[in-house]
Every structure is written in C-alpha cells, then in structure tokens.
Scaffold this motif. Structure first.
Motif, mmCIF file in Angstrom:
data_model
loop_
_atom_site.group_PDB
_atom_site.id
_atom_site.type_symbol
_atom_site.label_atom_id
_atom_site.label_comp_id
_atom_site.label_asym_id
_atom_site.label_seq_id
_atom_site.Cartn_x
_atom_site.Cartn_y
_atom_site.Cartn_z
ATOM 1 N N VAL A 11 9.884 25.032 23.417
ATOM 2 C CA VAL A 11 9.630 25.521 22.084
ATOM 3 C C VAL A 11 9.691 24.736 20.943
ATOM 4 C CG1 VAL A 11 10.325 27.427 20.468
ATOM 5 C CG2 VAL A 11 10.254 28.176 22.689
ATOM 6 N N THR A 15 6.634 23.826 18.358
ATOM 7 C CA THR A 15 6.936 23.976 16.876
ATOM 8 C C THR A 15 7.177 22.918 16.185
ATOM 9 O OG1 THR A 15 9.128 24.629 17.102
ATOM 10 C CG2 THR A 15 7.661 26.372 17.441
ATOM 11 N N ASN A 20 12.393 26.407 13.330
ATOM 12 C CA ASN A 20 11.495 27.590 13.884
ATOM 13 C C ASN A 20 11.914 27.664 15.283
ATOM 14 O OD1 ASN A 20 10.455 27.553 11.406
ATOM 15 N ND2 ASN A 20 8.884 26.233 11.899
ATOM 16 N N ALA A 21 12.372 26.682 16.228
ATOM 17 C CA ALA A 21 12.600 27.042 17.519
ATOM 18 C C ALA A 21 13.988 27.856 17.641
ATOM 19 C CB ALA A 21 13.213 25.582 18.372
ATOM 20 N N THR A 24 12.858 31.385 16.724
ATOM 21 C CA THR A 24 11.863 31.794 17.825
ATOM 22 C C THR A 24 12.869 32.391 19.176
ATOM 23 O OG1 THR A 24 10.311 30.624 17.300
ATOM 24 C CG2 THR A 24 10.063 31.474 19.735
ATOM 25 N N THR A 94 -1.665 33.218 24.334
ATOM 26 C CA THR A 94 -1.700 32.319 23.014
ATOM 27 C C THR A 94 -3.091 32.842 22.468
ATOM 28 O OG1 THR A 94 -1.331 30.258 21.915
ATOM 29 C CG2 THR A 94 -2.681 30.577 23.906
ATOM 30 N N GLN A 121 5.043 38.194 25.009
ATOM 31 C CA GLN A 121 5.537 37.004 24.462
ATOM 32 C C GLN A 121 4.281 36.137 23.959
ATOM 33 O OE1 GLN A 121 7.478 34.906 27.601
ATOM 34 N NE2 GLN A 121 9.526 35.954 27.428
ATOM 35 N N HIS A 123 2.832 32.691 22.422
ATOM 36 C CA HIS A 123 3.267 31.196 22.377
ATOM 37 C C HIS A 123 2.316 30.553 21.618
ATOM 38 C CE1 HIS A 123 5.690 30.851 26.427
ATOM 39 N NE2 HIS A 123 5.248 32.247 26.332
#
Length: 306
Positions: A11, A15, A20-21, A24, A94, A121, A123
């Motif tokens: 992650v 990112t 941000n990780a 998340t 995604t 989820q 991604h």
C-alpha cells in the motif's frame, strides 16, 4: 517478514505516502514508518527514497514490490481455498479515476445490496500498471479505459463506448468557433492526464500528425483538477463526456467543435482467465453484465481469452 508487513509495503509503495497508507490500512502513521524501517533493515537495502515530504521507490523497492504482491496474492488464494465461499468472499479491483467517480458508485451500491457478505477492496494504482496487476494476481478485476486492444493473456469484456470531448471554458476564444482544428491550438495551453492515459495518447497523436505545437502541455493526475483548471481559463483539455456532464449542463465548460478524428475509447472489464474466480468475482462479473446490459460472452471474443 510477515504478510502484514508485506501488505503495508504494498500500500505504501502504491500510494507513495506513509500518511495515505496509514489511512488506507486504518493504523497510525508511526506504525507504517516502523514497519518499513524494519523491513529495510531485514532486507539490507533501502526500498524508498525520501525527498522532502515525498516518497519514491528505489530500484530495489520496485523489484521487491512485484515479489511482495505475488506473495500476498498467493497467500489470499491459499486462505480462500480453505473456507466455504458460499455467498461470500473478497473482491479486489482497480479502475481509473473517471470510471470510479462517475460510473461505479451505482454499480457498487446495487452489488452490495445483492451480495452483502462480499467484501469489496479497491486498490489504487497507476493506469499503466492495471493489466499487470491483474496478471500478477494483485487484483481480481480491472476496469480499463482504452482504445480496442488485443490480448492473448487477459479475458476482457467491453462494457460501453466513451465519448471524448475537447473542452474549454465558456469564455475561451475558441468556445464559439464553428469548427476547431489541430492548427487552431497552436500556442494554446493543453491540459492532459498523466502518461498512460489512452485518450491523451490519441489526442497527442493528432496534434503531432498535424504539426500543431501547443504553447505547452500541463500534466495532471486527476480529472477533477483538469476540469477546474479548464473552467478557470488555463487552457483546453480532452476529457470523457461522462466526467463533465454537470459542467456542460451548467455552462461552466463548453464542448469545442472538434474537426479532428473522433477519439475512440471504450470501458472494458478485464480479468486473468488462468486464475480461479471465486463466488465474489463471478457474482460481480455477472452483476456488471446485467448493469450494462451485456449478454453472456460468446467464445474467445469476450469471455475466454481475448
């Protein structure tokens, strides 16, 4: 190293932000920082370059990311094989920003109502990596916005054609022009999505073929940023109609009468036909077909290898 650390690394690498990780993953930034420091010490090499407030992957970091995500994909597949997946499972997908923002919310809402036990989820990632993520098992499905493309390794299904418009602010000098050619853009500021965007590539090819040299190209990651900049009079931009319906209706943006070739782009759903599709993936694929009123695929063209 354990799967939790590998997931954190994946992650953070996608990112390029420990903050941000952490958001998340639902943990503290200090936890992400500590895990990445421990991982780098264990591997004996730096995975990230820290430039001011920005992160970037080192060469070893880029190579290790591919292995880490393959390990994570195999771990998830192994766990999934041990449990009854009736009416449940995890769907990993995604999609580019414009599809996520303007097409998918109603699709996801109705799917959740239909399959409440399925965990979804999303991604994030770079558009240029989407197909590789599918092949490597990082995600189960990917929505892509592209011109028609053949593939011997991906299954693909076209969901809809997208209209790409050339846009300007209402007060722009070309807004009321009866026709706008590539030559009319000489000296103009052109706002574009980042490299890897298919409709950007088509538009640039038209300008190059016409020998039309804009004043400059301004490159952005997000469609919303481009829309705001165009509305502020900073230049013109090619964008999908689905992303600008509200601005066209309000008069904030106007469609230029483009005399060049139409930019032909479609939204596709792609997956790896070599991987087992569990209940979640099969149910979502069928739901997407129903939402976009697509029949069952016929032969190799849509449902098997494309």
């Amino acid at each position: 190293m354990d799967a939790r650390t590998l997931a954190t690394f994946s992650v953070a690498a996608r990112t390029l932000s420990f903050t941000n990780a952490a958001l998340t993953l639902g943990c503290a930034q200090s936890s992400v920082t500590a895990q990445m420091k421990s991982l780098e010490e264990e591997l004996g090499t730096a995975l990230f370059n820290r430039v001011g407030n920005r992160l970037e992957l080192t060469g070893p970091g880029e190579r290790y990311l591919a292995y880490a995500e393959r390990i994570l994909a195999l771990t998830r597949e192994a766990k999934g094989s041990l449990h009854d997946e009736a009416q449940s499972g995890t769907l990993r997908f995604t999609a580019p920003e414009s599809i996520c923002t303007y097409l998918l919310p109603p699709v996801l809402k109705t799917f959740k109502a239909k399959c409440p036990r399925v965990r979804i989820q999303f991604h994030p990632g770079f558009v240029r990596d989407f197909k590789r993520q599918v092949l490597d098992g990082v995600v189960d499905l990917a929505f892509v916005l592209e011109e028609p493309f053949p593939s011997k390794v991906l299954a693909m299904e076209k969901l809809r054609d997208e209209q790409i418009l050339i846009l300007a602010a209402a007060g722009h000098r070309l807004a009321a022009a009866g026709g706008v050619s590539a030559q009319d853009l000489m000296g103009e500021e052109v706002l574009l999505k980042a490299l890897g965007c298919s409709y950007r590539n088509q538009f640039e090819r038209q300008l190059i073929a016409a020998g039309a040299h804009p004043g400059s190209f301004l490159e952005f990651q997000g469609v919303e940023t481009i829309k705001r900049c165009v509305a502020a009079g900073l230049g013109i931009a090619p964008l999908p109609r689905v992303a600008v319906e509200a601005e066209l209706a309000s008069g904030e943006l106007v469609e230029l009468s483009w005399e060049g070739e139409p930019i032909r782009i479609s939204t596709y759903l792609v997956w790896n036909p070599e991987r087992h599709l569990g209940f979640a993936e099969r149910a979502f694929l069928q739901h997407v077909r129903e939402h976009f009123r697509i029949g069952e695929p016929a032969g190799r063209e849509a449902g098997s290898r494309a």
